[in-house]
Design an enzyme around this catalytic site. Structure first.
Site, short mmCIF file in Angstrom:
data_model
loop_
_atom_site.label_atom_id
_atom_site.label_comp_id
_atom_site.label_asym_id
_atom_site.label_seq_id
_atom_site.Cartn_x
_atom_site.Cartn_y
_atom_site.Cartn_z
N LYS A 248 -69.08 -56.55 110.94
CA LYS A 248 -69.50 -57.72 111.70
C LYS A 248 -70.08 -57.26 113.04
O LYS A 248 -69.57 -56.32 113.66
CB LYS A 248 -68.32 -58.66 111.94
CG LYS A 248 -67.66 -59.16 110.66
CD LYS A 248 -68.59 -60.06 109.87
CE LYS A 248 -67.89 -60.64 108.65
NZ LYS A 248 -68.71 -61.65 107.96
N GLU A 302 -77.25 -59.45 107.84
CA GLU A 302 -76.87 -60.67 107.13
C GLU A 302 -76.75 -61.83 108.11
O GLU A 302 -76.21 -61.67 109.21
CB GLU A 302 -75.53 -60.43 106.44
CG GLU A 302 -75.01 -61.59 105.63
CD GLU A 302 -73.75 -61.22 104.86
OE1 GLU A 302 -72.93 -62.12 104.62
OE2 GLU A 302 -73.59 -60.02 104.53
N GLU A 329 -74.62 -67.36 102.21
CA GLU A 329 -73.26 -67.90 102.12
C GLU A 329 -73.16 -69.31 102.68
O GLU A 329 -72.30 -70.09 102.27
CB GLU A 329 -72.26 -66.99 102.81
CG GLU A 329 -72.35 -66.95 104.32
CD GLU A 329 -71.30 -66.05 104.94
OE1 GLU A 329 -70.29 -66.58 105.42
OE2 GLU A 329 -71.50 -64.82 104.93
#
Length: 464
Positions: A248, A302, A329
């Site tokens: 992350k 992402e 997502e």
């Protein structure tokens, strides 16, 4: 395909009854007599599992539903959609609003015309205004759809990926709602794609059963973890056979630089490292930030910006190449996926099992990705998402795209012990499920313990 909208329960029953005899040859009919919704929450925020630049204190949660039938054999359908704690009660309320549309229907009739059943859930004439086809109600539809396919595949005696892969091309294509897609993908075209995929299907299934499906590891990279924990988990991931890990990013550029350096030192030069901003940045900020991280050769970025910003993703992709851009997502529906593909905005599609309206809509997404030649790398960062989305990726390999190269399924090593049929990952690969069903069933003891706010895990806690 019928052209109606705002499908009523009565219309569905009439249409499905006409088609039901086709499926009753392979599926014993049973009527759904009851459904119960649960608010299930796990206190993962205590250890910052799942933490990122946007979701700093997640409690992995599920708006959960159980479907019961009149068959008397105890076989139930279990489904859920994933949330992060607060607001899960809103998702449960949406589930309870959909339940009256489902109770009284015959399972064989649903399966015989699952496209119409999907529309029944997503195009109700009154609840549709709350979407349309996005947000809380759409995710509740995913939970119901998951429960239905869990039930159907249990009755058929097959894991869901195998149950769907065994359908004829015409049957699989008929599950998709082509409304809003027909400028890019028609049912005839989908049938032709699926017919081409019939060649070699048996060999691919044998390969899947023998070697599994590649996985990548996210567990090392939660933003709230200390540097020492990050390094330890990175090394453990490599030892466990993973060749791709994800970190992350988006807290601060200094922290990201340091954490990427530590991760690279821990995993060596041959393991790929992807990064995930979880929608943190504006477009220009994403381009600038990734420019500063480019020296670490991230494999993909992402969710660099809002999942609704199609042109923003396209601009970022052009600017940060050869770093790949991945998203999905939090993409709301097949229409947004269609436009991301049309705009050349993504290198990697990341479907989620419960963000869109479940199995039927994800088959549409898989077909779209196959048409555009974009690999699908499913998102699974959440309770039960690994258990679900493995079935969609395996269906894609066996019966749709026929590809596995450059693809993997996210693996997060949290909370699997609560499932009746938990995922198995060996040597960095998902083992193909063999137990009938969708893998969506949480153990009864876990449902009782983590039911919010009355379960033992929550008694005596303050509101979260």
């Amino acid at each position: 395909m019928a052209s109606w909208s705002n499908l009523s329960k009565a219309t569905f029953l009439r249409l499905a009854t006409d088609r039901a005899p086709i499926m009753k040859r392979v599926l014993v009919g049973r009527r759904i007599t009851a459904a119960e919704a649960f608010d299930i929450r796990f206190p993962t925020s205590e250890h910052l599992d799942g933490s990122d630049a946007v979701h700093t204190d997640p409690d992995y949660s599920a708006a959960y539903v159980i479907l019961q039938t009149d068959a008397g054999d105890g076989v139930e359908g279990h489904g859920f959609c994933f949330t992060l704690g607060r607001g899960n009660e809103i998702e449960v309320a949406a589930l309870e609003a959909l339940i009256p549309l489902v109770v009284g229907l015959d399972l064989a009739e649903i399966v015989a015309d699952s496209r119409s059943f999907s529309r029944l859930l997503t195009q109700d004439s009154q609840m549709r205004w709350l979407g349309p086809e996005k947000g809380v109600v759409h995710m509740a539809a995913a939970a119901v759809t998951t429960a239905v396919w869990d039930l159907a595949s249990k009755v058929a005696g097959k894991p869901l990926w195998k149950y769907l892969a065994d359908l004829a091309p015409e049957q699989l294509a008929a599950m998709v709602d082509y409304q809003y897609l027909s400028d890019v993908l028609t049912e005839d075209e989908a049938v032709e794609m699926l017919r081409r995929a019939e060649s070699g299907k048996g060999a691919r299934e044998r390969l899947l059963l023998e070697h599994g499906y590649p996985a990548y590891a996210t567990s090392p990279g939660w933003l709230g973890y200390s540097d020492s924990k990050l390094v330890r988990l990175c090394r453990e991931a490599v030892d466990d056979g993973f060749t791709l890990i994800k970190l992350k990013v988006g807290g601060s550029i200094e922290d990201d630089q340091r954490r990427l350096r530590l991760a690279r030192e821990a995993v060596g030069p041959d393991v790929l490292i992807a990064v995930d901003a979880n929608q943190k940045w504006d477009v220009g900020e994403a381009i600038e930030w990734m420019g500063q991280l480019a020296s670490h050769s991230p494999y993909w970025i992402e969710e660099p910006t809002s999942p609704d910003d199609i042109l923003g993703h396209a601009a970022i992709r052009r600017a940060v190449a050869p770093i790949k851009v991945a998203t999905g997502e939090a993409v709301q529906n097949r229409v947004v996926f269609k436009q991301l593909l049309q705009a050349g905005a993504i290198d990697i599609m990341q479907i989620d099992a419960t963000r869109v309206a479940g199995v039927n809509e994800n088959i549409a997404n898989l077909l779209l990705a196959a048409k555009f030649g974009v690999p699908v790398v499913p998102h699974a960062g959440g309770v039960g998402l690994c258990e679900l989305v493995q079935h969609m990726a395996m269906l894609d390999f066996v019966a749709i795209s026929t590809e596995m190269e450059g693809r993997s399924i996210e693996f997060v090593d949290h909370l699997h012990e609560h499932f009746v049929d938990p995922v198995v990952v060996t040597d960095g690969c998902y083992v193909a499920p063999s137990r009938p069903g969708f893998g969506s069933q949480i153990r009864r003891a876990s449902l009782d313990e983590f039911r919010y706010p009355t379960g033992p895990a929550w008694r005596g806690t303050t509101a979260r």
